[in-house]
Scaffold this motif. Structure first.
Motif, PDB file in Angstrom:
ATOM      1  N   ARG A  75       0.840  -1.206   0.000  1.00 13.64           N
ATOM      2  CA  ARG A  75       0.000   0.000   0.000  1.00 13.64           C
ATOM      3  C   ARG A  75       0.876   1.258   0.000  1.00 13.64           C
ATOM      4  O   ARG A  75       0.662   2.180  -0.797  1.00 13.64           O
ATOM      5  N   ILE A  76       1.886   1.285   0.865  1.00 11.25           N
ATOM      6  CA  ILE A  76       2.768   2.456   0.957  1.00 11.25           C
ATOM      7  C   ILE A  76       3.549   2.635  -0.345  1.00 11.25           C
ATOM      8  O   ILE A  76       3.681   3.744  -0.849  1.00 11.25           O
ATOM      9  N   LYS A  79       1.330   3.998  -3.072  1.00 12.75           N
ATOM     10  CA  LYS A  79       0.978   5.388  -2.796  1.00 12.75           C
ATOM     11  C   LYS A  79       2.062   6.344  -3.304  1.00 12.75           C
ATOM     12  O   LYS A  79       1.770   7.414  -3.816  1.00 12.75           O
ATOM     13  N   HIS A  80       3.320   5.959  -3.133  1.00 13.10           N
ATOM     14  CA  HIS A  80       4.432   6.832  -3.530  1.00 13.10           C
ATOM     15  C   HIS A  80       5.062   6.435  -4.860  1.00 13.10           C
ATOM     16  O   HIS A  80       6.066   7.018  -5.268  1.00 13.10           O
ATOM     17  N   ILE A  82       6.802   3.782  -5.723  1.00 15.07           N
ATOM     18  CA  ILE A  82       8.173   3.267  -5.606  1.00 15.07           C
ATOM     19  C   ILE A  82       8.111   1.744  -5.442  1.00 15.07           C
ATOM     20  O   ILE A  82       7.065   1.211  -5.098  1.00 15.07           O
ATOM     21  N   VAL A  87      10.410   0.015   0.312  1.00 15.76           N
ATOM     22  CA  VAL A  87       9.648   0.140   1.564  1.00 15.76           C
ATOM     23  C   VAL A  87      10.088  -0.950   2.537  1.00 15.76           C
ATOM     24  O   VAL A  87      10.288  -0.701   3.730  1.00 15.76           O
TER      25      VAL A  87
END
Lengths: 114, 55
Positions: A75-76, A79-80, A82, A87
């Motif tokens: 998810r992170i 979102k960005h 990458i 992450v």
């Protein structure tokens, strides 16, 4: 109709038995600290947990927590925009830093007691 | 000797050349954006560990 009911019962039975075998996330969260303190589970640079000593609930806790972590990392990363690996690397570093003294972390593939 | 002195001085004067680097702005921007993303990701991972109980 009877067949349909039987099918339904079968599906239900499988669903229930699956939930009995796989540890739920809430239960895993509750047990996480215990298994870490007992030295059964440790943090690795990959951002995921691994079993140090296969005993008690260690394996199940690792599986449930890692699965939840994987979803969050994904998810992170999305979102960005990458790679998930980035992450995971940030998380791995953080997890090892945050690990209190006396618990296990993996350094160069070896388990080390902090 | 008086003729040689200005010549010798001129020979020792260093020449400084200014040349604009080809893509300095783009590179700096990338670094800045990457750093900002890193800071955000770091914070989100931190929140995930502490608030969601995954650590």
């Amino acid at each position: 109709m009877k067949q349909l009911l039987q099918m339904f019962a079968l599906v239900l039975a499988f669903g229930v038995s699956a939930s009995v075998f796989a540890m739920g996330l809430d239960e895993a969260k509750q047990k996480l600290d215990d298994v870490k303190q007992q030295g059964l589970v440790g943090e690795t640079p990959t951002g995921y947990l691994e079993v140090v000593r296969d005993q008690g609930a260690a394996k199940e806790v690792v599986k449930a927590i890692n699965s939840a972590r994987r979803d969050e990392y994904k998810r992170i990363a999305e979102k960005h925009n990458i790679p998930v690996l980035e992450v995971e690397t940030v998380a791995g570093k953080k997890a090892m830093e945050r690990t209190p003294d006396g618990q296990f972390i993996q350094v160069n593939g070896e388990w080390v007691k902090k | 000797m008086t003729v040689m002195l200005p010549l010798a001085l001129a020979a020792c004067t260093p020449t400084v050349q200014m040349a604009a680097p080809k893509e300095p702005i783009t590179i700096n921007l990338n670094v800045k954006i990457k750093h900002e993303i890193y800071v955000k990701v770091d914070k989100e991972v931190e929140d995930m560990f502490s608030e969601k109980g995954l650590f």
